[in-house]
Design a protein around this motif. Structure first.
Motif, PDB file in Angstrom:
ATOM      1  N   VAL A  25     -15.155  14.860  -1.999  1.00 55.42           N
ATOM      2  CA  VAL A  25     -15.902  14.490  -0.802  1.00 55.42           C
ATOM      3  C   VAL A  25     -17.141  13.680  -1.171  1.00 55.42           C
ATOM      4  CG1 VAL A  25     -17.303  15.417   1.089  1.00 55.42           C
ATOM      5  CG2 VAL A  25     -15.048  16.368   0.619  1.00 55.42           C
ATOM      6  N   THR A  26     -17.860  14.099  -2.200  1.00 57.38           N
ATOM      7  CA  THR A  26     -19.064  13.394  -2.638  1.00 57.38           C
ATOM      8  C   THR A  26     -18.746  11.980  -3.097  1.00 57.38           C
ATOM      9  OG1 THR A  26     -20.097  15.469  -3.296  1.00 57.38           O
ATOM     10  CG2 THR A  26     -20.985  13.447  -4.252  1.00 57.38           C
ATOM     11  N   PHE A  27     -17.730  11.825  -3.928  1.00 54.12           N
ATOM     12  CA  PHE A  27     -17.418  10.499  -4.448  1.00 54.12           C
ATOM     13  C   PHE A  27     -16.871   9.569  -3.375  1.00 54.12           C
ATOM     14  CE2 PHE A  27     -17.497  12.606  -8.683  1.00 54.12           C
ATOM     15  CZ  PHE A  27     -18.546  11.853  -9.194  1.00 54.12           C
ATOM     16  N   PHE A  28     -16.103  10.085  -2.418  1.00 56.67           N
ATOM     17  CA  PHE A  28     -15.677   9.242  -1.305  1.00 56.67           C
ATOM     18  C   PHE A  28     -16.886   8.812  -0.473  1.00 56.67           C
ATOM     19  CE2 PHE A  28     -11.197  10.586  -1.774  1.00 56.67           C
ATOM     20  CZ  PHE A  28     -10.599   9.349  -1.616  1.00 56.67           C
ATOM     21  N   GLY A  29     -17.821   9.712  -0.261  1.00 54.68           N
ATOM     22  CA  GLY A  29     -19.031   9.370   0.491  1.00 54.68           C
ATOM     23  C   GLY A  29     -19.881   8.336  -0.219  1.00 54.68           C
ATOM     24  N   VAL A  30     -20.054   8.504  -1.528  1.00 55.08           N
ATOM     25  CA  VAL A  30     -20.836   7.546  -2.304  1.00 55.08           C
ATOM     26  C   VAL A  30     -20.166   6.178  -2.299  1.00 55.08           C
ATOM     27  CG1 VAL A  30     -21.577   6.979  -4.656  1.00 55.08           C
ATOM     28  CG2 VAL A  30     -21.958   9.270  -3.752  1.00 55.08           C
ATOM     29  N   THR A  76     -20.572   4.520   1.143  1.00 56.26           N
ATOM     30  CA  THR A  76     -21.948   4.093   1.354  1.00 56.26           C
ATOM     31  C   THR A  76     -22.268   2.846   0.545  1.00 56.26           C
ATOM     32  OG1 THR A  76     -22.614   6.370   1.776  1.00 56.26           O
ATOM     33  CG2 THR A  76     -24.350   4.811   1.191  1.00 56.26           C
ATOM     34  N   LEU A  77     -21.874   2.820  -0.713  1.00 56.57           N
ATOM     35  CA  LEU A  77     -22.141   1.649  -1.550  1.00 56.57           C
ATOM     36  C   LEU A  77     -21.383   0.416  -1.068  1.00 56.57           C
ATOM     37  CD1 LEU A  77     -22.265   3.221  -5.125  1.00 56.57           C
ATOM     38  CD2 LEU A  77     -24.162   2.480  -3.678  1.00 56.57           C
ATOM     39  N   THR A  78     -20.175   0.604  -0.554  1.00 57.79           N
ATOM     40  CA  THR A  78     -19.425  -0.522   0.003  1.00 57.79           C
ATOM     41  C   THR A  78     -20.136  -1.080   1.231  1.00 57.79           C
ATOM     42  OG1 THR A  78     -17.351   0.400  -0.800  1.00 57.79           O
ATOM     43  CG2 THR A  78     -17.200  -1.244   0.947  1.00 57.79           C
ATOM     44  N   GLY A  79     -20.598  -0.207   2.103  1.00 57.28           N
ATOM     45  CA  GLY A  79     -21.330  -0.656   3.287  1.00 57.28           C
ATOM     46  C   GLY A  79     -22.613  -1.378   2.939  1.00 57.28           C
ATOM     47  N   ILE A  80     -23.349  -0.866   1.967  1.00 52.51           N
ATOM     48  CA  ILE A  80     -24.584  -1.513   1.536  1.00 52.51           C
ATOM     49  C   ILE A  80     -24.283  -2.881   0.934  1.00 52.51           C
ATOM     50  CG2 ILE A  80     -26.439  -1.394  -0.176  1.00 52.51           C
ATOM     51  CD1 ILE A  80     -26.504   1.638   0.329  1.00 52.51           C
ATOM     52  N   SER A  81     -23.226  -2.967   0.134  1.00 52.23           N
ATOM     53  CA  SER A  81     -22.849  -4.240  -0.467  1.00 52.23           C
ATOM     54  C   SER A  81     -22.455  -5.264   0.597  1.00 52.23           C
ATOM     55  CB  SER A  81     -21.689  -4.030  -1.441  1.00 52.23           C
ATOM     56  OG  SER A  81     -21.214  -5.251  -1.925  1.00 52.23           O
ATOM     57  N   MET A  82     -21.693  -4.837   1.603  1.00 50.11           N
ATOM     58  CA  MET A  82     -21.287  -5.762   2.658  1.00 50.11           C
ATOM     59  C   MET A  82     -22.491  -6.255   3.455  1.00 50.11           C
ATOM     60  SD  MET A  82     -17.761  -3.986   3.978  1.00 50.11           S
ATOM     61  CE  MET A  82     -17.605  -5.092   5.364  1.00 50.11           C
ATOM     62  N   ARG A  83     -23.409  -5.369   3.752  1.00 48.27           N
ATOM     63  CA  ARG A  83     -24.603  -5.788   4.493  1.00 48.27           C
ATOM     64  C   ARG A  83     -25.513  -6.671   3.646  1.00 48.27           C
ATOM     65  NH1 ARG A  83     -27.062  -3.363   9.101  1.00 48.27           N
ATOM     66  NH2 ARG A  83     -25.502  -2.261  10.304  1.00 48.27           N
TER      67      ARG A  83
END
Length: 73
Positions: free
Chosen positions: A15-20, A23-30
């Protein structure tokens, strides 16, 4: 029926690694989109305005009153 406590550690890791990762994918896209959310459901007019913005500023999301003309060739 006893609870298998040993399974909670791997479950928490997954769960933690999927969340991380999400989140990192979303930050990278933005970050690649000048910190703006992605565009969805674009029409032809929107695509023309994106092309115009790119020609004026060098970025798809940029808008300015002081354009820098870039050649497309």
């Amino acid at each position: 029926m006893p609870v298998p406590w040993e399974a909670l550690i791997p479950f928490g890791l997954v769960v933690t690694f999927f969340g991380v990762t999400g989140t990192l994918t979303g930050i990278s896209m933005r970050a690649q989109n000048q910190w703006k959310p992605p565009r969805y459901g674009l029409e032809r007019w929107d695509e023309m305005m994106i092309a115009r913005d790119y020609r004026l500023t060098g970025h798809n999301r940029g808008q300015t009153s002081d354009p820098v003309i870039r050649s497309t060739s």
